[in-house]
Write an enzyme that holds these catalytic residues in place. Structure first.
Site, mmCIF file in Angstrom:
data_model
loop_
_atom_site.group_PDB
_atom_site.id
_atom_site.type_symbol
_atom_site.label_atom_id
_atom_site.label_comp_id
_atom_site.label_asym_id
_atom_site.label_seq_id
_atom_site.Cartn_x
_atom_site.Cartn_y
_atom_site.Cartn_z
ATOM 1 N N TYR A 144 0.841 -1.209 0.000
ATOM 2 C CA TYR A 144 0.000 0.000 0.000
ATOM 3 C C TYR A 144 0.871 1.250 0.000
ATOM 4 O O TYR A 144 0.735 2.120 -0.858
ATOM 5 C CB TYR A 144 -0.902 -0.037 1.231
ATOM 6 C CG TYR A 144 -1.897 1.099 1.327
ATOM 7 C CD1 TYR A 144 -3.025 1.134 0.519
ATOM 8 C CD2 TYR A 144 -1.717 2.127 2.267
ATOM 9 C CE1 TYR A 144 -3.944 2.169 0.633
ATOM 10 C CE2 TYR A 144 -2.644 3.153 2.384
ATOM 11 C CZ TYR A 144 -3.758 3.172 1.567
ATOM 12 O OH TYR A 144 -4.665 4.193 1.686
ATOM 13 N N THR A 174 -9.540 9.072 7.880
ATOM 14 C CA THR A 174 -10.865 9.679 7.723
ATOM 15 C C THR A 174 -11.922 8.655 8.088
ATOM 16 O O THR A 174 -11.751 7.460 7.834
ATOM 17 C CB THR A 174 -11.031 10.164 6.271
ATOM 18 O OG1 THR A 174 -9.996 11.109 6.003
ATOM 19 C CG2 THR A 174 -12.376 10.836 6.058
HETATM 20 P P1 NAD Z 1 -12.718 1.867 0.290
HETATM 21 O O1 NAD Z 1 -12.059 0.544 0.363
HETATM 22 O O2 NAD Z 1 -14.049 2.031 0.922
HETATM 23 O O3 NAD Z 1 -12.852 2.345 -1.230
HETATM 24 C C1 NAD Z 1 -12.005 1.946 -2.262
HETATM 25 C C2 NAD Z 1 -12.861 1.628 -3.467
HETATM 26 O O4 NAD Z 1 -12.015 1.256 -4.577
HETATM 27 C C3 NAD Z 1 -13.809 0.439 -3.231
HETATM 28 O O5 NAD Z 1 -15.086 0.768 -3.679
HETATM 29 C C4 NAD Z 1 -13.178 -0.676 -4.058
HETATM 30 O O6 NAD Z 1 -14.115 -1.633 -4.479
HETATM 31 C C5 NAD Z 1 -12.540 0.096 -5.195
HETATM 32 N N1 NAD Z 1 -11.428 -0.589 -5.853
HETATM 33 C C6 NAD Z 1 -10.368 -1.210 -5.271
HETATM 34 N N2 NAD Z 1 -9.538 -1.693 -6.215
HETATM 35 C C7 NAD Z 1 -10.078 -1.347 -7.423
HETATM 36 C C8 NAD Z 1 -9.682 -1.563 -8.763
HETATM 37 N N3 NAD Z 1 -8.562 -2.232 -9.076
HETATM 38 N N4 NAD Z 1 -10.483 -1.081 -9.761
HETATM 39 C C9 NAD Z 1 -11.620 -0.418 -9.469
HETATM 40 N N5 NAD Z 1 -12.043 -0.195 -8.204
HETATM 41 C C10 NAD Z 1 -11.280 -0.651 -7.204
HETATM 42 O O7 NAD Z 1 -11.670 2.923 0.886
HETATM 43 P P2 NAD Z 1 -11.817 4.481 1.159
HETATM 44 O O8 NAD Z 1 -11.559 4.707 2.585
HETATM 45 O O9 NAD Z 1 -13.059 5.014 0.557
HETATM 46 O O10 NAD Z 1 -10.551 5.016 0.367
HETATM 47 C C11 NAD Z 1 -10.650 5.652 -0.892
HETATM 48 C C12 NAD Z 1 -9.291 6.148 -1.321
HETATM 49 O O11 NAD Z 1 -8.799 7.074 -0.368
HETATM 50 C C13 NAD Z 1 -8.241 5.052 -1.439
HETATM 51 O O12 NAD Z 1 -7.427 5.310 -2.557
HETATM 52 C C14 NAD Z 1 -7.445 5.195 -0.169
HETATM 53 O O13 NAD Z 1 -6.125 4.757 -0.342
HETATM 54 C C15 NAD Z 1 -7.529 6.682 0.081
HETATM 55 N N6 NAD Z 1 -7.338 6.991 1.512
HETATM 56 C C16 NAD Z 1 -8.333 6.768 2.417
HETATM 57 C C17 NAD Z 1 -8.100 7.059 3.762
HETATM 58 C C18 NAD Z 1 -9.158 6.852 4.809
HETATM 59 O O14 NAD Z 1 -8.874 7.107 5.994
HETATM 60 N N7 NAD Z 1 -10.361 6.461 4.515
HETATM 61 C C19 NAD Z 1 -6.860 7.556 4.181
HETATM 62 C C20 NAD Z 1 -5.874 7.739 3.214
HETATM 63 C C21 NAD Z 1 -6.132 7.470 1.886
#
Ligand code: NAD
Ligand code: UDP
Ligand code: UDP
Length: 310
Positions: A144, A174
């Protein structure tokens, strides 16, 4: 009308972003392979004529016509991204190459959802954007962390080499409604455990810190970043600088839920960062943004959501 692509749009953050974009009058194409996302997160948008859902894995090429791309596709919780670590790196790296190729062809502005994990287990506190981080390249979190770091590299190389309009946001922890109840992240774990009257699982001593941003604040910052002048590429830290230990978080969740749950201590996962807090000076000056929702109000809203859904 602006045609906006949201990858990972059926996930936790992506679905909130789709909501805000639709409300602002955009035409939204949500692309997701449903690895961690769900149709339930976007079910309320399915009949909206300005919302379109496409099942697709971004590690494969995608040919669509759009003006703006929010690249959020990537599992975000340690349990999920470590389930198939090779696919995690592919999603970050091949996925970024495909979305950047798409942006290059369509001349769309592209925003990358990067992460505070690019700082690893940081020696600089709070973290500023110019700190390069302390990341283990071969550990269980590396798929990651290094995947996201390589994606940032690709964004800046496409910017320099192909003059792409890029935006990179580094998202700190978040939380909020639509978090996956079983994805192992601390806020969802603690709330679900408290509501079920189960033991609250604190990893390690619980003295490690995180800074938690409520989802609405985060989405506001992402939208501002996308609309910012072209010279603002980021990376920009987006998060809430109020820092708490996991013990304090557990106590707050127990108080707000009125739960009788007790704490139980479990081993600290390998490479678990000891501390994390964003320096958001740059976001404040460049985007005139700062978080508005307190941890107490955000936790209450999240607790309400889990009460209704679990
Ligand atoms: P989440 O797992 O709920 O959402 C990720 C989404 O991406 C899911 O709907 C999943 O099905 C989809 N996905 C995964 N691999 C895929 C692929 N190869 N092709 C198409 N779709 C794909 O996570 P989230 O918390 O909503 O995170 C969203 C983004 O924000 C991510 O990139 C994550 O790294 C980043 N992020 C989130 C946080 C947090 O605290 N929530 C912190 C830092 C970064
Ligand atoms: N790509 C895509 N959609 C597009 C344009 C490109 O998915 O609309 C993919 C394409 O498969 C390619 C990648 O993006 O592998 C990178 O594109 P770029 O133009 O940078 O590289 P090239 O095609 O020259 O290898
Ligand atoms: N954590 C915890 N109990 C849990 C889940 C997580 O004590 O049930 C801790 C974890 O060890 C880490 C912090 O909470 O120190 C945040 O974990 P999370 O997986 O939510 O996010 P990240 O480690 O990616 O910041």
């Amino acid at each position: 009308m602006e045609k906006v692509l949201v990858t990972g749009g059926a996930g936790f953050l992506g679905s909130h972003l789709c909501d805000r974009l639709i409300a602002s009058g955009a035409d939204v194409l949500c692309v997701d392979n449903f690895f961690t996302g769900s149709k339930a997160n976007i079910a309320h948008l399915q009949n909206n004529p300005y919302f379109e859902l496409m099942r697709h894995d971004i590690t494969f090429p995608l040919y669509v016509e759009v003006n703006a791309i929010f690249n959020l596709a990537c599992p975000a919780s340690p349990i999920h991204y470590q389930h198939d670590p090779v696919q995690t790196t592919k999603t970050s790296v091949h996925g970024a190459i495909n979305m950047l190729g798409l942006a290059k062809r369509t001349r769309a502005t592209i925003l990358q959802a990067s992460t505070s994990e690019v700082y690893g287990d940081p020696e600089v506190h709070p973290q500023t954007e110019d700190y390069w981080g302390k990341v283990n390249p071969i550990g269980p979190r590396s798929c990651y962390d290094e995947g996201k770091r390589c994606a940032e590299t690709l964004f800046f190389d496409y910017h320099r080499q192909h003059q792409l309009a890029i935006k990179v946001v580094r998202i700190f922890n978040t939380y909020g409604p639509r978090m996956h109840p079983n994805d192992g992240r601390v806020v969802s774990n603690f709330i679900v455990q408290a509501l079920r009257g189960e033991d609250i699982t604190v990893y390690g001593s619980g003295e490690q810190t995180r800074s938690f941003c409520y989802v609405d604040d985060l989405i506001e910052a992402m939208l501002r970043m996308m609309k910012s002048p072209a010279n603002i590429t980021g990376p920009v830290n987006i998060g809430n600088p109020v820092e708490v230990t996991m013990l304090e978080l557990a106590e707050r969740v127990i108080n707000l839920t009125g739960s009788k749950s007790k704490l139980c201590f479990k081993p600290l996962p390998q490479d678990d960062p000891k501390q994390r807090r964003p320096d958001i000076s740059f976001a404040k000056s460049a985007l005139q943004w700062e978080p508005k929702v307190t941890l107490e109000d955000g936790l209450k809203a999240t607790i309400d959501y889990f009460r209704r859904t679990i």
